[in-house]
Write a protein that holds these residues in place. Sequence first.
Motif, PDB file in Angstrom:
ATOM      1  N   CYS A  91       0.821  -1.201   0.000  1.00  0.00           N
ATOM      2  CA  CYS A  91       0.000   0.000   0.000  1.00  0.00           C
ATOM      3  C   CYS A  91       0.861   1.260   0.000  1.00  0.00           C
ATOM      4  N   TRP A 108      -4.839   1.994  -2.980  1.00  0.00           N
ATOM      5  CA  TRP A 108      -5.203   0.587  -2.809  1.00  0.00           C
ATOM      6  C   TRP A 108      -6.513   0.468  -2.036  1.00  0.00           C
ATOM      7  N   ILE A 135      -6.022  -2.187  -7.059  1.00  0.00           N
ATOM      8  CA  ILE A 135      -5.593  -0.839  -7.381  1.00  0.00           C
ATOM      9  C   ILE A 135      -6.827  -0.029  -7.747  1.00  0.00           C
TER      10      ILE A 135
END
Length: 104
Positions: A11, A27, A32
């Motif tokens: 992340c 994230w 994504i």
Amino acid sequence: MTIKLIRKNRCKYTEDTFYDVKWKWSWHKDKIVNLQCFCPTCNEELYYDDTTSNFVLTVSKVDFICEKCHKVVASIANENKNVHSAMMINKEIQRIINRKIKEI
């Protein structure tokens, strides 16, 4: 243990350069989200144009254009019309994460 650490800390990996374009994302769990592209010169958000490729070229392409700089920053060839540029960049990001996991 190390693989879990990379997956947990991925992340922190939220920006990179692909095809001479700066990409930023965030994230949500393992996915994504909010993938955006920016001009490497002025940091303005880019827009893309794939209309020119549908008529003339046999290999499709997507142009990433900066309104502020008045130029095409990058063009990405795309032989598969069903695969969008965001999907291609997403795969690049996942490839880099997988490579880092294998390096351990």
